[in-house]
Enzyme design. Structure first.
Site, short mmCIF file in Angstrom:
data_model
loop_
_atom_site.label_atom_id
_atom_site.label_comp_id
_atom_site.label_asym_id
_atom_site.label_seq_id
_atom_site.Cartn_x
_atom_site.Cartn_y
_atom_site.Cartn_z
N HIS A 116 -21.42 121.30 88.01
CA HIS A 116 -21.89 119.92 87.83
C HIS A 116 -23.12 119.69 88.69
CE1 HIS A 116 -21.88 115.52 88.33
NE2 HIS A 116 -21.27 115.50 87.16
N ASP A 174 -32.06 108.61 82.07
CA ASP A 174 -30.94 109.42 82.57
C ASP A 174 -29.68 108.76 82.03
OD1 ASP A 174 -28.95 110.72 83.97
OD2 ASP A 174 -29.94 110.58 85.90
N ALA A 176 -25.51 109.35 80.14
CA ALA A 176 -24.40 110.12 79.59
C ALA A 176 -24.40 109.91 78.08
CB ALA A 176 -23.08 109.66 80.19
N LYS A 227 -23.75 108.57 66.34
CA LYS A 227 -25.01 109.05 66.90
C LYS A 227 -24.77 109.73 68.25
CE LYS A 227 -27.72 105.48 64.59
NZ LYS A 227 -28.61 104.30 64.76
#
Length: 347
Positions: A116, A174, A176, A227
């Site tokens: 990570h 940036d 997720a 999407k």
């Protein structure tokens, strides 16, 4: 409350060196965590110190490992991270790409045996500050269900993009590919907070605002429905299939598996704008477009339109001046971690 950036950094470095990291990688690692905290992304900040230190100490992250180029052409790299701490391996890989892009105009790298790596902007904005446009993605352990599915099959698979500007902050995305990062659910549980409906579901597939129910067999939802699912699957494919890393279904769990290395895959691309247009012309064109968006009339009740990354940059400036904002729950956990490693929590 707010706490001194420098003291938190020194504290975290001592903890991670106690866990086994070398001095330089402990420094870079803490810069990564506090970069997240300073920009309002506490889910990826120093609240993760307890997990990272444990992973290093028990050996599922290898201290002292460096990124190694295994195969290369003038503009393509296959890199082995040798299970090193993510902040170091991703930064070294980005440096390789920046160096190549200065010569060839563009460099792409696939990285295996990673861990990570924290917030993606730590790498893409770093490249933008050196005049480069950059893209980075990473896969991660399964925590997100595909659209129509009732099982976690994809990671939160972050995406980072940055484009340098002249008088403006760089364009800096940036995100997720889930509605929010799973770390926000973990942090909410630590702090005793509920989460908004729509972030995740429990193990039966029902909406929940209880972070404990999400972390106990539940799963996150992809942003934007189909999407977000498609983009996340693309990230898993390119990160695992190009590099030879694990995919999201086979990656060991960051929060609970302290026996097996994660072998996460990264994929990044760096572009040198100088190879396309004169630098001054490129930056002026970027600034002109960003200025257009900043001048957009705001909707009712909205102060103004921000460009991606601008709010985070403002928060970072405030944090460096006034200190990093941490909850009492996180501070209490940090004190416990410090005690475990014999490091005084004098921040």
């Amino acid at each position: 409350m707010r706490y001194s950036y420098q003291r938190l950094k020194e504290f975290g470095e001592k903890v991670m060196k106690g866990a086994g990291l070398q001095e330089e990688e402990a420094r870079l690692f803490m810069e990564n965590l506090l970069y997240a905290d300073s920009r309002g992304m506490g889910s990826h900040g120093i609240s993760r110190l307890i997990n990272y230190s444990k992973r290093v100490r028990c050996g599922v992250i290898t201290a002292g490992a460096n990124a190694e180029i295994l195969r290369e052409t003038s503009s393509c790299l296959l890199i082995d991270g040798h299970n090193g701490i993510g902040a170091k391996i991703a930064r070294e890989s980005m440096d390789f790409c920046i160096e190549r892009a200065r010569d060839t105009g563009c460099c792409a790298a696939a990285v295996r045996n990673g861990n990570h790596f924290g917030v993606a902007a730590f790498y893409t904005k770093y490249a933008a500050e050196q005049g480069m446009a950059a893209f980075i993605v990473s896969n991660s352990e399964a925590a997100v269900a595909p659209v129509g599915g009732a099982k976690a099959m994809l990671g939160t698979n972050p995406l980072g993009l940055a484009i340098p500007a002249g008088r403006n902050e760089p364009f800096d995305l940036d995100m997720a590919t889930s509605v929010v990062a799973r770390g926000k659910v973990v942090l909410a549980q630590k702090e005793g907070r509920s989460i908004p409906t729509g972030w995740a579901v429990d193990k039966t597939g029902a909406d929940t605002t209880d972070p404990a129910k999400v972390l106990d067999g539940g799963y996150m939802l992809p942003f934007g429905g189909a999407k977000g699912y498609a983009i996340s699957l693309f990230i898993d494919l390119i990160c695992s299939c190009l590099s030879g890393a694990e995919n999201c279904r086979t990656t060991p769990h960051f929060w609970s598996d302290y026996e097996k290395p994660q072998n996460i895959g990264y994929f990044m691309v760096v572009i040198d704008p100088d190879k396309f247009l004169p630098r001054e012309s490129f930056l002026e064109r970027v600034d002109a477009i960003l200025d257009e968006f900043k001048a957009c009339p705001p909707a009712p009740g909205i102060k103004r339109v921000y460009i991606p990354g601008e709010l985070e940059a403002e928060k970072e400036r405030i944090s460096l001046e006034q200190g990093i904002e941490l909850s009492d729950a996180v501070v209490q956990e940090l004190r416990a971690v410090g005690k475990e490693y014999g490091v005084k929590a004098d921040f």
